[in-house]
Scaffold this motif. Structure first.
Motif, mmCIF file in Angstrom:
data_model
loop_
_atom_site.group_PDB
_atom_site.id
_atom_site.type_symbol
_atom_site.label_atom_id
_atom_site.label_comp_id
_atom_site.label_asym_id
_atom_site.label_seq_id
_atom_site.Cartn_x
_atom_site.Cartn_y
_atom_site.Cartn_z
ATOM 1 N N THR A 1 40.536 15.783 5.351
ATOM 2 C CA THR A 1 40.117 16.758 6.365
ATOM 3 C C THR A 1 38.781 16.354 6.992
ATOM 4 O OG1 THR A 1 39.189 18.112 4.586
ATOM 5 C CG2 THR A 1 41.323 18.788 5.453
ATOM 6 N N THR B 1 46.969 28.426 0.178
ATOM 7 C CA THR B 1 46.201 27.189 0.429
ATOM 8 C C THR B 1 45.903 26.351 -0.808
ATOM 9 O OG1 THR B 1 44.115 28.358 0.121
ATOM 10 C CG2 THR B 1 44.985 28.256 2.378
ATOM 11 N N ASN B 2 46.203 26.855 -1.980
ATOM 12 C CA ASN B 2 45.838 26.140 -3.209
ATOM 13 C C ASN B 2 44.326 25.907 -3.293
ATOM 14 O OD1 ASN B 2 47.984 25.812 -4.881
ATOM 15 N ND2 ASN B 2 48.271 23.644 -4.500
ATOM 16 N N GLY B 3 43.561 26.738 -2.631
ATOM 17 C CA GLY B 3 42.100 26.561 -2.674
ATOM 18 C C GLY B 3 41.576 25.620 -1.595
ATOM 19 N N GLY B 4 42.459 24.965 -0.882
ATOM 20 C CA GLY B 4 42.055 23.981 0.121
ATOM 21 C C GLY B 4 42.044 24.569 1.509
ATOM 22 N N PRO B 5 41.949 23.763 2.551
ATOM 23 C CA PRO B 5 41.761 22.312 2.523
ATOM 24 C C PRO B 5 40.397 21.946 1.915
ATOM 25 C CG PRO B 5 42.341 23.088 4.728
ATOM 26 C CD PRO B 5 42.028 24.294 3.922
ATOM 27 N N GLY B 6 40.338 20.859 1.209
ATOM 28 C CA GLY B 6 39.134 20.526 0.452
ATOM 29 C C GLY B 6 38.893 21.645 -0.542
ATOM 30 N N SER B 7 37.714 22.274 -0.428
ATOM 31 C CA SER B 7 37.413 23.430 -1.290
ATOM 32 C C SER B 7 37.142 24.648 -0.429
ATOM 33 C CB SER B 7 36.198 23.125 -2.172
ATOM 34 O OG SER B 7 36.416 21.932 -2.883
ATOM 35 N N ARG C 1 35.888 15.847 5.599
ATOM 36 C CA ARG C 1 34.666 16.394 4.999
ATOM 37 C C ARG C 1 33.929 15.347 4.166
ATOM 38 N NH1 ARG C 1 33.960 22.038 5.549
ATOM 39 N NH2 ARG C 1 34.975 22.412 7.537
ATOM 40 N N GLN D 1 48.361 18.677 1.358
ATOM 41 C CA GLN D 1 47.780 19.907 0.813
ATOM 42 C C GLN D 1 47.108 19.596 -0.517
ATOM 43 O OE1 GLN D 1 49.996 22.963 -1.310
ATOM 44 N NE2 GLN D 1 49.315 24.475 0.181
ATOM 45 N N LYS D 2 46.013 20.262 -0.786
ATOM 46 C CA LYS D 2 45.315 20.046 -2.056
ATOM 47 C C LYS D 2 46.234 20.455 -3.208
ATOM 48 C CE LYS D 2 42.041 22.172 -4.738
ATOM 49 N NZ LYS D 2 41.110 23.255 -4.912
ATOM 50 N N SER E 1 41.561 15.868 -0.667
ATOM 51 C CA SER E 1 41.722 16.892 0.357
ATOM 52 C C SER E 1 40.491 16.930 1.269
ATOM 53 C CB SER E 1 41.954 18.253 -0.302
ATOM 54 O OG SER E 1 42.053 19.251 0.654
ATOM 55 N N ARG E 2 39.336 16.713 0.683
ATOM 56 C CA ARG E 2 38.108 16.697 1.493
ATOM 57 C C ARG E 2 38.039 15.440 2.354
ATOM 58 N NH1 ARG E 2 32.868 18.231 -1.567
ATOM 59 N NH2 ARG E 2 32.269 18.732 0.550
ATOM 60 N N THR F 1 41.333 17.476 -5.162
ATOM 61 C CA THR F 1 40.248 18.185 -4.466
ATOM 62 C C THR F 1 39.461 17.216 -3.590
ATOM 63 O OG1 THR F 1 40.065 19.681 -6.342
ATOM 64 C CG2 THR F 1 38.215 19.663 -4.822
ATOM 65 N N GLU G 1 38.315 27.870 -2.068
ATOM 66 C CA GLU G 1 38.258 27.931 -3.538
ATOM 67 C C GLU G 1 37.268 29.010 -3.976
ATOM 68 O OE1 GLU G 1 38.792 24.360 -5.857
ATOM 69 O OE2 GLU G 1 37.145 24.998 -7.145
ATOM 70 N N THR H 1 47.543 18.845 6.449
ATOM 71 C CA THR H 1 46.545 19.074 5.395
ATOM 72 C C THR H 1 46.860 20.334 4.581
ATOM 73 O OG1 THR H 1 45.186 20.047 7.123
ATOM 74 C CG2 THR H 1 44.626 17.821 6.439
ATOM 75 N N ASN H 2 47.906 21.083 5.018
ATOM 76 C CA ASN H 2 48.384 22.189 4.163
ATOM 77 C C ASN H 2 49.880 22.028 3.858
ATOM 78 O OD1 ASN H 2 47.575 24.547 2.708
ATOM 79 N ND2 ASN H 2 48.789 25.785 4.124
ATOM 80 N N TYR I 1 39.750 31.373 -8.561
ATOM 81 C CA TYR I 1 40.593 30.186 -8.445
ATOM 82 C C TYR I 1 39.991 29.039 -9.268
ATOM 83 C CZ TYR I 1 43.978 27.030 -6.498
ATOM 84 O OH TYR I 1 45.020 26.152 -6.388
#
Lengths: 426, 299
Positions: A404, B243-249, A406, A202-203, A400-401, A397, B252, A255-256, B256
């Motif tokens: 996943t 989600t803490n702003g995720g996954p990735g962004s 990205r 998780q981010k 996390s990308r 951040t 967001e 991922t979470n 946030y």
């Protein structure tokens, strides 16, 4: 007109409900400045904080100091700590702060140097036994030649593994290397019954910490000894490629997953292995909460190129603005002293004193104690730079990308290095 | 003070007197609202990064330039726009439609209304934790229910494509009842003779809703839409927990981002700049809506 009033009344009630919701969210009060003979203490929520709370009456009776205790969990305590310490002065006399934030708060000069107190025989009990606290831990809470905190709740990355599943798969020993860990994860991966490995992708700082564990054992780092960012080194690339490759053998929703969700997955038998912090190990042993009691074992974290165990946890610190520093220090020596450490260890809380971690009776009862002691010998702190909180967040951040899909691994390491350089200024 | 006493005072004193009465309130608002606003604007014009060894100093519009040239800001604008657009539109349509059905209930309406208050009275953090369990891929009840009809499991919160819609779904659960209650209150306050006249004129149910009911409750709906738009623009707590702003962004939002910049990265100048840009965006959204509200009031 009456009907209009009724409509307005509904609006007013709704607005009142809204205000109530807004007001109750994240409301954590700050106590008034403690009077003489009293101290305000803010602790990070967890089993050790609860245990400290239970034993508080004994301390208060013995010392004559009244403790006003606040316990706060999760990310909220980090925000609370920063607003308390970076504002115009806090009313707390003791605050538990994450160890990796020491350079940040140390640089700001908001934490008192405990060295004079530790040297003062009137304040530090003769049996405090500083020698049984590993240097790596003391250094973790040191900044700029000042002891700005004392270890209180410690954890290191170790391997959690299901010995029953390994035996059933004909695997005779826990995974010792990174390659072995991935092979084992592949062999044990039998979804949806059980997955090869759990991860905390998780981010959040859980993700950065987990990657940092692999980064360290692959011989990489965030900054080198000269302060130069090395997040785009070949080792960093290798570590990230390896880390991403583990996802194939993990549940899809990792991922979470943060630390708490991984603990659930381990204790409910959802995953066969994980490289995880030691401070959740006790949960695995509780038959009431754990389906894997008696089946979970622990070993040193897998090695890629060099043995490494990222060290973490929470220390006890005295804000520079405290008016009751001596009383606060007495509380710290009590909460981290040998007697309390022993009590914590007897209940399965991970102690930080080597003498307790290597105690034969305790390590039989709590099988991760040896792994923790081994980890402390190869302890790796998070980067010792005041910019670490910002780098940590930027890394999470980007990571996390990457996990996943990205961003590619190459783009990921390049962007992480750029983000860290921006924060450090090189 | 009696009216006669006021009337005996000279005209200039009569004009000044009301202002004297509201002065304490004005001072209170100035201290609690304007001072922090001005301070945060000043902060947005400074380099004020706690992780840096450089002391805070004036940096002009540099924070704004940094933010506006940063792709993560535009991502946050996009996420916020999707979130606000989807939640406000869906909640207004759903809420009004349910209210039109609810108003026909002859028994139990009060009980339903009471139950509808629950979702938006619960603190968002509690709602976040609740949905974290409900939407868990392995243990969540949502996937369990879907499994009964051979669907899923769905990664509600861990897939970048789905996560934003899951968070929007939670908002719908929490705030649609607010729209329903407001719309029901508006429907109840409609003048009965207009409805009767439309009925006598032979208006169908659809025509009645389209040409009579909706125009009559429009002022209330506009205020509700405005309130919802502004709270959606500021969404933070549920996302923080889920989600803490995720996954990735992927989730967001601008609010946030303000939290991340100011309290995770300790870049107070940048955090203040993002919050001022958020205020500007909120004004762009709010001003036309407020005008519509005022126009509909006048009408």
């Amino acid at each position: 007109m009456k009907q209009t009033h009724s409509t307005m009344g509904t609006f007013r009630k709704s607005a009142a409900a809204l205000c109530m919701c807004a007001a109750t969210t994240f409301a954590v009060s700050t106590p008034a400045q403690a009077k003489d003979g009293q101290i305000n203490v803010m602790l990070f929520a967890g089993p050790i904080a609860s245990f400290t709370q239970q034993n508080l009456p004994a301390f208060e009776k013995e010392s004559g100091i009244k403790v006003n205790l606040t316990i706060i969990g999760g990310e909220v305590i980090n925000t609370k700590t920063s607003t308390e310490l970076l504002g115009s002065g806090t009313s707390f006399d003791v605050i538990s702060i994450r160890g990796d934030s020491m350079p940040f708060y140390g640089t700001k000069g908001v934490l008192a140097d405990l060295t004079p107190y530790l040297k003062n025989t009137k304040l530090t009990p003769a049996d405090y036994d500083l020698k049984s606290v590993p240097d790596a831990l003391m250094n973790f809470y040191r900044w700029d030649n000042k002891q700005v905190g004392m270890p209180w709740q410690v954890a290191s990355y170790v391997t959690y593994y299901r010995k029953d599943l390994l035996e059933a798969a004909g695997l005779t020993h826990p995974p010792k290397t990174a390659a072995e860990y991935r092979d084992y994860a592949q062999k044990l991966n039998a979804p949806p019954k059980v997955y090869g490995t759990g991860l905390t992708m998780q981010k959040s700082h859980n993700l950065t910490s987990e990657y940092f564990q692999w980064l360290s054992t692959f011989g990489g780092g965030v900054i080198d000894s000269h302060g130069k960012v090395i997040l785009d080194s070949p080792e960093a690339r290798q570590a990230l490629e390896y880390y991403v490759s583990l996802r194939k053998f993990a549940p899809e929703d990792v991922t979470n997953w943060a630390y708490e969700r991984l603990t659930t997955a381990l204790s409910q038998g959802e995953v066969a292995m994980a490289v995880q912090w030691t401070d959740t190990a006790a949960v695995m042993l509780e038959p009431k909460h754990s389906k894997v009691a008696g089946k979970m074992a622990f070993a040193a974290a897998p090695v890629a190129k060099m043995p490494a165990a990222v060290i973490g946890g929470w220390g006890l610190n005295i804000p520079e603005s405290s008016h009751n520093k001596e009383d606060a220090f007495k509380f710290i020596t009590w909460a981290t002293g040998p007697v309390m450490s022993r009590k914590v260890a007897d209940l399965g809380g991970t102690p930080f004193r080597t003498s307790l971690l290597r105690d034969k009776n305790l390590s039989v009862k709590f099988p991760w104690f040896n792994a923790q002691a081994d980890a402390e010998e190869v302890a790796v702190p998070r980067p010792r730079t005041p910019a670490w909180p910002a780098i940590d967040d930027a890394m999470s951040t980007i990571l996390s990308r990457v996990v996943t899909g990205r961003l590619s691994v190459d783009e990921g390491v390049t962007r992480m290095a750029a983000a860290a350089k921006k924060q450090i200024g090189n | 003070m009696r009216d006669a006493d006021i009337e005996r005072k000279p005209p200039w004193r009569r004009q000044v007197f009301p202002y004297v009465l509201i002065l304490p309130g004005l001072i209170y608002i100035a201290v609690t609202t304007l001072v922090p606003l001005v301070y945060s604007f000043w902060t947005s014009l400074t380099f004020n990064r706690a992780t840096s060894t450089q002391p805070p100093h004036f940096s002009g519009v540099q924070n704004y330039v940094d933010v506006l040239t940063d792709s993560s800001f535009w991502n946050a604008v996009r996420v916020t726009a999707i979130y606000t657009g989807a939640t406000v539109a869906a909640e207004m349509i759903l809420g009004t439609a349910i209210a039109l059905l609810l108003i026909k209930l002859t028994r139990g309406r009060k009980l339903v209304r009471l139950l509808l208050i629950i979702p938006f009275s619960v603190p968002p953090v509690v709602i976040g934790l609740m949905y974290l369990l409900i939407m868990d891929r392995s243990y969540g009840i949502l996937n369990y229910l879907l499994s009964l009809v051979n669907i899923g499991p769905v990664s509600w919160l861990s897939s970048p494509e789905i996560a934003i819609w899951s968070v929007i779904g939670v908002d719908l659960w929490q705030w649609t009842p607010f729209v329903i209650i407001s719309a029901v209150a508006a429907l109840e306050s409609m003048p009965g003779d207009v409805i009767d006249a439309a009925s006598i004129d032979g208006a169908s149910s659809m025509q009645m809703v389209r040409w009579v009911v909706l125009p009559l409750i429009k002022p209330v709906l506009l205020v509700v839409a405005l309130t919802r738009a502004l709270t959606s623009l500021k969404v933070f707590d549920v996302i923080f927990v889920l989600t803490n702003g995720g996954p990735g962004s992927a989730t967001e939002t601008l609010s946030y981002m303000v939290y991340v910049d100011a309290f995770q990265r300790f870049d107070f100048g940048r955090g203040a700049a993002v919050s001022w840009l958020l205020i500007l965006i909120a004004m762009v959204v709010a001003i036309p809506m407020v005008r519509s509200v005022l126009r509909s009031d006048v009408a």
